[in-house]
Enzyme design. Sequence first.
Site, mmCIF file in Angstrom:
data_model
loop_
_atom_site.group_PDB
_atom_site.id
_atom_site.type_symbol
_atom_site.label_atom_id
_atom_site.label_comp_id
_atom_site.label_asym_id
_atom_site.label_seq_id
_atom_site.Cartn_x
_atom_site.Cartn_y
_atom_site.Cartn_z
ATOM 1 N N THR A 132 64.875 -78.313 -21.158
ATOM 2 C CA THR A 132 65.385 -78.472 -22.556
ATOM 3 C C THR A 132 64.487 -77.747 -23.529
ATOM 4 O O THR A 132 63.335 -77.388 -23.384
ATOM 5 C CB THR A 132 65.335 -79.999 -22.931
ATOM 6 N N ASP A 133 65.097 -77.620 -24.873
ATOM 7 C CA ASP A 133 64.574 -76.718 -25.772
ATOM 8 C C ASP A 133 63.670 -77.826 -26.507
ATOM 9 O O ASP A 133 62.665 -77.139 -27.338
ATOM 10 C CB ASP A 133 65.467 -76.335 -26.925
ATOM 11 N N GLU A 134 63.468 -79.040 -26.208
ATOM 12 C CA GLU A 134 62.747 -79.875 -26.887
ATOM 13 C C GLU A 134 61.313 -79.748 -26.631
ATOM 14 O O GLU A 134 60.286 -80.108 -27.412
ATOM 15 C CB GLU A 134 63.150 -81.292 -26.700
ATOM 16 N N TYR A 158 59.682 -87.999 -24.123
ATOM 17 C CA TYR A 158 60.492 -87.278 -23.185
ATOM 18 C C TYR A 158 60.316 -85.835 -23.153
ATOM 19 O O TYR A 158 60.157 -85.334 -22.022
ATOM 20 C CB TYR A 158 62.088 -87.540 -23.897
ATOM 21 N N LYS A 162 58.929 -83.530 -19.930
ATOM 22 C CA LYS A 162 59.890 -82.242 -19.304
ATOM 23 C C LYS A 162 59.021 -81.202 -19.739
ATOM 24 O O LYS A 162 58.907 -79.977 -18.655
ATOM 25 C CB LYS A 162 61.025 -82.032 -20.360
HETATM 26 P P1 NAD Z 1 71.667 -87.866 -17.599
HETATM 27 O O1 NAD Z 1 70.642 -88.770 -18.083
HETATM 28 O O2 NAD Z 1 73.032 -87.896 -17.876
HETATM 29 O O3 NAD Z 1 71.698 -87.867 -15.881
HETATM 30 C C1 NAD Z 1 70.390 -87.774 -15.170
HETATM 31 C C2 NAD Z 1 70.722 -87.954 -13.774
HETATM 32 O O4 NAD Z 1 69.478 -87.875 -13.083
HETATM 33 C C3 NAD Z 1 71.519 -89.519 -13.488
HETATM 34 O O5 NAD Z 1 72.460 -89.085 -12.731
HETATM 35 C C4 NAD Z 1 70.292 -90.206 -12.874
HETATM 36 O O6 NAD Z 1 70.990 -91.295 -11.993
HETATM 37 C C5 NAD Z 1 69.530 -88.991 -12.185
HETATM 38 N N1 NAD Z 1 68.045 -89.524 -11.740
HETATM 39 C C6 NAD Z 1 67.438 -90.145 -12.863
HETATM 40 N N2 NAD Z 1 66.165 -90.337 -12.067
HETATM 41 C C7 NAD Z 1 66.426 -89.981 -10.747
HETATM 42 C C8 NAD Z 1 65.606 -90.219 -9.863
HETATM 43 N N3 NAD Z 1 64.318 -90.555 -9.822
HETATM 44 N N4 NAD Z 1 65.972 -89.478 -8.666
HETATM 45 C C9 NAD Z 1 67.092 -88.938 -8.378
HETATM 46 N N5 NAD Z 1 68.122 -88.944 -9.646
HETATM 47 C C10 NAD Z 1 67.692 -89.428 -10.566
HETATM 48 O O7 NAD Z 1 70.844 -86.459 -18.002
HETATM 49 P P2 NAD Z 1 71.650 -85.081 -18.413
HETATM 50 O O8 NAD Z 1 71.804 -85.329 -19.971
HETATM 51 O O9 NAD Z 1 72.862 -84.672 -17.659
HETATM 52 O O10 NAD Z 1 70.395 -84.203 -18.355
HETATM 53 C C11 NAD Z 1 70.328 -83.500 -17.003
HETATM 54 C C12 NAD Z 1 68.931 -82.481 -16.957
HETATM 55 O O11 NAD Z 1 69.203 -81.486 -18.133
HETATM 56 C C13 NAD Z 1 67.921 -83.216 -17.556
HETATM 57 O O12 NAD Z 1 66.746 -82.717 -16.783
HETATM 58 C C14 NAD Z 1 67.650 -82.823 -18.970
HETATM 59 O O13 NAD Z 1 66.309 -83.047 -19.222
HETATM 60 C C15 NAD Z 1 68.121 -81.801 -19.050
HETATM 61 N N6 NAD Z 1 68.834 -81.109 -20.404
HETATM 62 C C16 NAD Z 1 69.773 -82.107 -20.963
HETATM 63 C C17 NAD Z 1 70.054 -81.717 -22.306
HETATM 64 C C18 NAD Z 1 71.082 -82.584 -22.838
HETATM 65 O O14 NAD Z 1 71.827 -82.262 -24.036
HETATM 66 N N7 NAD Z 1 71.607 -83.882 -22.324
HETATM 67 C C19 NAD Z 1 69.787 -80.516 -22.866
HETATM 68 C C20 NAD Z 1 68.918 -79.785 -22.266
HETATM 69 C C21 NAD Z 1 68.552 -79.960 -21.213
HETATM 70 P P1 TYD Z 2 70.382 -87.491 -29.350
HETATM 71 O O1 TYD Z 2 72.031 -87.378 -28.920
HETATM 72 O O2 TYD Z 2 69.533 -88.610 -28.933
HETATM 73 O O3 TYD Z 2 69.780 -86.158 -28.683
HETATM 74 P P2 TYD Z 2 68.341 -85.545 -29.066
HETATM 75 O O4 TYD Z 2 67.382 -86.563 -29.586
HETATM 76 O O5 TYD Z 2 67.689 -85.297 -27.542
HETATM 77 O O6 TYD Z 2 68.311 -84.419 -29.887
HETATM 78 O O7 TYD Z 2 70.332 -87.280 -30.772
HETATM 79 C C1 TYD Z 2 70.820 -86.054 -31.541
HETATM 80 C C2 TYD Z 2 70.536 -86.390 -32.848
HETATM 81 O O8 TYD Z 2 71.133 -87.652 -33.437
HETATM 82 C C3 TYD Z 2 68.746 -86.555 -33.326
HETATM 83 O O9 TYD Z 2 68.427 -85.985 -34.319
HETATM 84 C C4 TYD Z 2 68.788 -88.226 -33.583
HETATM 85 C C5 TYD Z 2 70.372 -88.555 -34.074
HETATM 86 N N1 TYD Z 2 70.821 -90.051 -33.642
HETATM 87 C C6 TYD Z 2 71.250 -90.865 -34.798
HETATM 88 O O10 TYD Z 2 70.990 -90.425 -36.023
HETATM 89 N N2 TYD Z 2 71.427 -91.770 -34.510
HETATM 90 C C7 TYD Z 2 71.707 -92.286 -33.110
HETATM 91 O O11 TYD Z 2 72.071 -93.397 -32.820
HETATM 92 C C8 TYD Z 2 71.335 -91.386 -32.256
HETATM 93 C C9 TYD Z 2 71.454 -91.814 -30.485
HETATM 94 C C10 TYD Z 2 70.885 -89.992 -32.493
#
Ligand code: NAD
Ligand code: TYD
Length: 351
Positions: A132-134, A158, A162
């Site tokens: 992630t960019d975070e 988190y 990561k």
């Molecule tokens: P998500 O929470 O929707 O899915 C995570 C999946 O991992 C789930 O299916 C869960 O069951 C599985 N999981 C969790 N713990 C596990 C374990 N111990 N063993 C096997 N499986 C396990 O997450 P997402 O949003 O799809 O993110 C996927 C990846 O991309 C993550 O690594 C996250 O850090 C990264 N990412 C997410 C975003 C975003 O905006 N959602 C952005 C950049 C990077």
């Molecule tokens: P989120 O979807 O949790 O992603 P991330 O924290 O990984 O960027 O949140 C996106 C933005 O929205 C973040 O600045 C936090 C804000 N936010 C709210 O204001 N209210 C909410 O209920 C949630 C879940 C997020």
Amino acid sequence: MGKNILITGGAGFIGSHVVRLFVNKYPDYKIYNLDKLTYAGNLTNLTDIENCPNYNFIKADICDFDLMKKIIEENNINGILHLAAESHVDRSIKDPFVFAQTNVMGTLSLLQAAKEVWDGNFEDKLFYHISTDEVYGTLEFDGTFFTEDTKYDPHSPYSASKASSDHFVRAYHDTYGLPVIVTNCSNNYGPYQFPEKLIPLFINNIIHKRPLPVYGKGENVRDWLYVVDHARAIDIIFHKGRQGDTYNIGGFNEWKNIDLIKVIIKTVDAYLGNPEGASESLITYVTDRAGHDLRYAIDSSKLKNELGWEPSLQFEEGIAKTVKWYLENQEWLDNVTSGDYEKYYEKMYRN
Ligand code: NAD
Ligand code: TYD
């Protein structure tokens, strides 16, 4: 040539889009979706491809090192796309231990398993870590971007977990020569995202006329990318990326939360036939998230210049598609919000 690919976290939001893309696009690959099925993993995300002959599901925990070794060995895995993680910042603030366990120890377990099974025979092997960019921390409102050279500066449990996992992946490359790639992507949105993240949470709350909890003043900025474009980038990088390298993935699409929320409200109200802006009365400003990063913005020009990837969707189109999907799939929303969701919701937003 056919490949045997292990995709971890394939029942989650982004993972399910990656599994779908690989299963449909590469019929000669064997795709193994490995997922523990936590609250965030849902096999109904994949009903359209579950019967494809090149698709297999394995319920397992990435922290189980012996099992990871066995799975990689028995299935002759030569590519790993690692997405399994705990992914929600607010949960990490309430319960950081599981983030260290899954994101750090789980990644380490998978790295060590790949290293032992591949045993120096690294030709045609790849461990691709999705991050992630975070990890880069936060930006001011000064027009700067995160690049691949930005120093890591994570602030939430988190992002700290990561960042740690990213360091382990690079350490396995530098120490043991494990072929790795790391990508750092901005905020994703689209179908199948668990409704605890901003966009699906707010769509679901508007449907149910629940308050829309805006953290702080709603002035934080995120850079949003349609999830299918992230999956497309992963496909290109997996096949053409340089081993040992890092690529940033982002949409050059920054939105202040409150402006984005108004777009969501307008779009959902239009679909529901409500008067324009009717659901704005649901906006509720709540206490800010602890350690809330102000601004994320990704410079993905390296990926564009070297591998030719660009987002395919304009944001307005992506949001319209996303809102339409959640409104047409309320059964999916009801399904994933049954069980412990109510308890979670109460704990997060009513305390
Ligand atoms: P998500 O929470 O929707 O899915 C995570 C999946 O991992 C789930 O299916 C869960 O069951 C599985 N999981 C969790 N713990 C596990 C374990 N111990 N063993 C096997 N499986 C396990 O997450 P997402 O949003 O799809 O993110 C996927 C990846 O991309 C993550 O690594 C996250 O850090 C990264 N990412 C997410 C975003 C975003 O905006 N959602 C952005 C950049 C990077
Ligand atoms: P989120 O979807 O949790 O992603 P991330 O924290 O990984 O960027 O949140 C996106 C933005 O929205 C973040 O600045 C936090 C804000 N936010 C709210 O204001 N209210 C909410 O209920 C949630 C879940 C997020």
